[in-house]
Scaffold this active site. Structure first.
Site, mmCIF file in Angstrom:
data_model
loop_
_atom_site.group_PDB
_atom_site.id
_atom_site.type_symbol
_atom_site.label_atom_id
_atom_site.label_comp_id
_atom_site.label_asym_id
_atom_site.label_seq_id
_atom_site.Cartn_x
_atom_site.Cartn_y
_atom_site.Cartn_z
ATOM 1 N N GLY A 35 -6.338 -6.160 4.766
ATOM 2 C CA GLY A 35 -5.956 -7.572 4.912
ATOM 3 C C GLY A 35 -6.796 -8.530 4.094
ATOM 4 O O GLY A 35 -6.816 -8.469 2.866
ATOM 5 N N LYS A 61 -3.796 3.619 2.644
ATOM 6 C CA LYS A 61 -4.991 2.845 2.277
ATOM 7 C C LYS A 61 -6.138 3.780 1.880
ATOM 8 O O LYS A 61 -6.890 3.493 0.942
ATOM 9 C CB LYS A 61 -5.395 1.942 3.445
ATOM 10 C CG LYS A 61 -4.394 0.803 3.664
ATOM 11 C CD LYS A 61 -4.566 0.173 5.034
ATOM 12 C CE LYS A 61 -3.620 -1.004 5.230
ATOM 13 N NZ LYS A 61 -3.569 -1.475 6.615
ATOM 14 N N ILE A 92 -9.983 -8.812 3.835
ATOM 15 C CA ILE A 92 -11.340 -8.394 3.442
ATOM 16 C C ILE A 92 -11.394 -8.081 1.944
ATOM 17 O O ILE A 92 -10.631 -7.252 1.452
ATOM 18 C CB ILE A 92 -11.793 -7.137 4.222
ATOM 19 C CG1 ILE A 92 -11.647 -7.348 5.726
ATOM 20 C CG2 ILE A 92 -13.222 -6.765 3.872
ATOM 21 C CD1 ILE A 92 -11.895 -6.090 6.544
ATOM 22 N N LYS A 139 0.828 -1.226 0.000
ATOM 23 C CA LYS A 139 0.000 0.000 0.000
ATOM 24 C C LYS A 139 0.848 1.255 0.000
ATOM 25 O O LYS A 139 0.478 2.279 -0.598
ATOM 26 C CB LYS A 139 -0.982 0.024 1.168
ATOM 27 C CG LYS A 139 -0.384 -0.180 2.552
ATOM 28 C CD LYS A 139 -0.407 -1.621 2.936
ATOM 29 C CE LYS A 139 0.428 -1.883 4.153
ATOM 30 N NZ LYS A 139 -0.118 -2.867 5.043
HETATM 31 P P1 NDP Z 1 8.175 -8.615 6.471
HETATM 32 O O1 NDP Z 1 9.111 -7.560 6.938
HETATM 33 O O2 NDP Z 1 7.745 -9.663 7.407
HETATM 34 O O3 NDP Z 1 8.788 -9.352 5.195
HETATM 35 C C1 NDP Z 1 9.504 -8.664 4.195
HETATM 36 C C2 NDP Z 1 10.216 -9.692 3.324
HETATM 37 O O4 NDP Z 1 10.882 -9.003 2.272
HETATM 38 C C3 NDP Z 1 11.280 -10.480 4.079
HETATM 39 O O5 NDP Z 1 11.239 -11.828 3.658
HETATM 40 C C4 NDP Z 1 12.602 -9.850 3.631
HETATM 41 O O6 NDP Z 1 13.676 -10.759 3.581
HETATM 42 C C5 NDP Z 1 12.244 -9.451 2.215
HETATM 43 N N1 NDP Z 1 13.059 -8.356 1.713
HETATM 44 C C6 NDP Z 1 13.268 -7.135 2.278
HETATM 45 N N2 NDP Z 1 14.056 -6.392 1.489
HETATM 46 C C7 NDP Z 1 14.343 -7.152 0.416
HETATM 47 C C8 NDP Z 1 15.122 -6.942 -0.754
HETATM 48 N N3 NDP Z 1 15.749 -5.796 -0.967
HETATM 49 N N4 NDP Z 1 15.211 -7.940 -1.657
HETATM 50 C C9 NDP Z 1 14.583 -9.123 -1.439
HETATM 51 N N5 NDP Z 1 13.812 -9.371 -0.357
HETATM 52 C C10 NDP Z 1 13.708 -8.396 0.556
HETATM 53 O O7 NDP Z 1 6.908 -7.835 5.879
HETATM 54 P P2 NDP Z 1 5.396 -8.337 5.760
HETATM 55 O O8 NDP Z 1 5.379 -9.708 5.197
HETATM 56 O O9 NDP Z 1 4.683 -8.053 7.009
HETATM 57 O O10 NDP Z 1 4.827 -7.296 4.694
HETATM 58 C C11 NDP Z 1 5.103 -7.424 3.331
HETATM 59 C C12 NDP Z 1 4.222 -6.471 2.553
HETATM 60 O O11 NDP Z 1 2.864 -6.786 2.806
HETATM 61 C C13 NDP Z 1 4.385 -4.995 2.925
HETATM 62 O O12 NDP Z 1 4.152 -4.204 1.786
HETATM 63 C C14 NDP Z 1 3.257 -4.794 3.927
HETATM 64 O O13 NDP Z 1 2.860 -3.443 4.012
HETATM 65 C C15 NDP Z 1 2.182 -5.649 3.299
HETATM 66 N N6 NDP Z 1 1.126 -6.083 4.186
HETATM 67 C C16 NDP Z 1 1.444 -6.669 5.378
HETATM 68 C C17 NDP Z 1 0.446 -7.115 6.217
HETATM 69 C C18 NDP Z 1 0.728 -7.750 7.539
HETATM 70 O O14 NDP Z 1 -0.229 -7.983 8.293
HETATM 71 N N7 NDP Z 1 1.967 -8.042 7.875
HETATM 72 C C19 NDP Z 1 -0.968 -6.974 5.833
HETATM 73 C C20 NDP Z 1 -1.182 -6.355 4.545
HETATM 74 C C21 NDP Z 1 -0.156 -5.936 3.767
HETATM 75 P P3 NDP Z 1 14.221 -11.492 4.919
HETATM 76 O O15 NDP Z 1 13.167 -12.505 5.265
HETATM 77 O O16 NDP Z 1 15.489 -12.113 4.479
HETATM 78 O O17 NDP Z 1 14.355 -10.416 5.942
HETATM 79 N N1 HSE Z 2 0.327 -2.912 9.497
HETATM 80 C C1 HSE Z 2 -0.909 -3.102 8.815
HETATM 81 C C2 HSE Z 2 -2.035 -3.017 9.808
HETATM 82 C C3 HSE Z 2 -0.922 -4.422 8.115
HETATM 83 O O1 HSE Z 2 -1.781 -3.105 11.019
HETATM 84 O O2 HSE Z 2 -3.178 -2.859 9.392
HETATM 85 C C4 HSE Z 2 -2.159 -4.628 7.256
HETATM 86 O O3 HSE Z 2 -2.171 -3.773 6.176
#
Ligand code: NDP
Ligand code: HSE
Length: 430
Positions: free
Chosen positions: A136, A207, A138, A107
């Site tokens: 998320g 968002k 929804i 986002k």
């Molecule tokens: P995390 O920080 O848990 O995961 C990020 C991942 O990206 C990790 O695996 C990391 O690697 C990898 N990464 C970071 N930088 C690089 C790079 N330069 N090259 C390759 N890989 C890289 O984040 P989330 O999974 O929580 O979130 C991911 C996305 O989803 C974000 O845009 C977030 O806003 C969105 N989102 C998250 C939600 C949530 O509830 N968590 C809900 C809705 C959207 P490594 O594992 O090695 O650190």
């Molecule tokens: N950090 C975000 C939240 C993840 O708490 O809503 C879902 O977009």
């Protein structure tokens, strides 16, 4: 007829969300293949730390070279769940250039520079899907983009950040401290990599920008959204809200002006009555109301954050994009034909709850009331509690423009009898 050659998926990021995407792709491979009409194969997983143990993922798929992965040329769909602006933006545009469609949960990037992504997708005839970017699990983006494409949406209002809702809920219902509740939300995988994005309202504002853009068929960027977070919400605010039969929620509100010529988008904490459906949204759940001319009022509710719920939305997009690919079609692209301007916060009309510390002596109430009247802000109720020559005055107003309220507060601060403005909170949902 099932196609035997698999569709290849590159997963960029394998953290909270990415690891769940990989897990579901593996455990539900047969069902996904049946629904799509072809098997889907995880062709590579880009991460930052290659040595980290990742359960259920073939180590041979792990790479730190995300650019090489998206440039391979045989990738059908890139799933971007890295987050942030760069390298995510360049990786997504490179993916389009090299023949892949993209599913993203990002986002922050969509709100910062969605236009670049939409344009790159259109230029290369590819899909850009991002259901997981807002609320998320929804289903909200697809209903707005597709189901309501024939209607006129006038308002989108809701709770779109799970972390802040979790924190406010814990503070309100369990008396938890702010830091303790934030730590818990982070441990549960709800918070952004930098939780400032959550608590300062950036995530909800991103968002809101995405929702306003789709709902009103115009371009709305993060900078267009008025933003206030929850860091200044105190337990006194929560108690005061309770005293009024309300609770405090961080709301995102996107509105089309009554004359239809402009829109507003804002994120801020607000008091809402306990009888309002949003008041009972607990924990990291989200809920969004959409008001459309023909449909009336719709409510969308469910888990707003966390690995598995977010992966559900990503997988839904993945299935849709793969189906499009097999049909040699693409889904909806950007619709921004209305080009409506975004009005400033000062134009927003709503109600306010203002808490003042004042001198407890004759004439003070009249003085305060005069300031409100001079700025055209009508008072609905006033409550006063005295203590040792000082008093706390709580004023709730009728609806007034935000600019008028700001002028009122500025003038109140200049009165000798006003010791301080303890809090200002908007009142919504009545
Ligand atoms: P995390 O920080 O848990 O995961 C990020 C991942 O990206 C990790 O695996 C990391 O690697 C990898 N990464 C970071 N930088 C690089 C790079 N330069 N090259 C390759 N890989 C890289 O984040 P989330 O999974 O929580 O979130 C991911 C996305 O989803 C974000 O845009 C977030 O806003 C969105 N989102 C998250 C939600 C949530 O509830 N968590 C809900 C809705 C959207 P490594 O594992 O090695 O650190
Ligand atoms: N950090 C975000 C939240 C993840 O708490 O809503 C879902 O977009």
């Amino acid at each position: 007829m099932m196609r035997t050659r698999p569709l290849k998926v590159a997963l960029l990021g394998c953290g909270v969300v990415g690891s769940e995407v990989a897990r579901i792709m593996t455990t539900h491979a047969d069902d996904l293949a049946a629904r799509i009409g072809a098997p889907v194969e995880l062709a590579g997983v880009a991460v930052r730390r290659p040595s980290k143990v990742r359960a259920g993922i073939d180590p041979a798929l792990i790479t730190t070279d995300a650019t090489a992965l998206v440039k391979r040329g045989d990738i059908d769909v890139v799933v971007e769940v890295i987050g942030g602006i760069e390298p995510a933006r360049t990786l997504i545009t490179t993916a389009f250039e090299h023949g892949a469609s993209v599913v993203s949960a990002n986002k922050a990037l969509l709100a910062e520079d969605g236009a670049t992504l939409y344009e790159a997708a259109a230029k290369h005839g590819k899909d850009l899907y991002f259901e997981a970017a807002v609320a998320g699990a929804i289903p909200l983006i697809r209903p707005l983009r597709e189901s309501l494409a024939g209607d006129t949406v006038n308002r989108v209002l809701g709770i779109v950040n799970g972390t802040t809702n979790f924190i406010l809920d814990r503070m309100d219902s369990a008396g938890a401290g702010y830091s303790e509740a934030l730590d818990e939300a982070t441990a549960l995988g709800y918070a952004e990599a930098d939780p400032t994005a959550d608590v300062e309202g950036f995530d909800a504002a991103a968002k809101a920008a995405i929702l306003a853009g789709i709902a009103f068929h115009t371009r709305v960027r993060l900078d267009d959204v008025h933003r206030e977070g929850i860091t200044e919400v105190t337990s006194a605010d929560l108690a005061s809200a309770k005293g009024m039969g309300c609770t405090v929620k961080l709301l995102a509100i996107c509105e089309r002006a009554a004359d239809g010529r402009s829109v507003t988008a804002r994120v801020h904490p607000a008091m809402i009555p306990l009888s309002h459906p949003l008041a009972s949204v607990r924990g990291a759940y989200n809920a969004v109301f959409v008001e459309a001319e023909a449909a009336g009022e719709l409510m969308f509710y469910g888990p707003g954050a966390g690995g598995a719920p977010t992966a559900s939305a990503v997988l839904g997009d993945l299935v849709a994009v793969c189906r499009n690919k097999l049909n040699e079609a693409t889904g909806p692209g950007e619709s921004a034909y209305t080009q409506l301007p975004v009005s400033p916060m000062g134009d927003v009309v709503t109600r306010y709850h203002i808490s003042l510390d004042v001198a407890d002596k004759p004439g003070v109430l009249a003085q305060v009331a005069t300031v409100f009247a001079e700025h055209g802000v009508s008072i609905d109720t006033v409550r006063q509690k005295g203590k040792d020559g000082e008093a706390s005055l709580v004023v709730v107003t009728h609806r007034a423009p935000d600019a008028a309220l700001s002028g009122t507060v500025e003038a109140l601060r200049k009165l000798d009898t006003v010791r301080g403005v303890a809090s200002i909170m908007r009142v919504e949902g009545e």
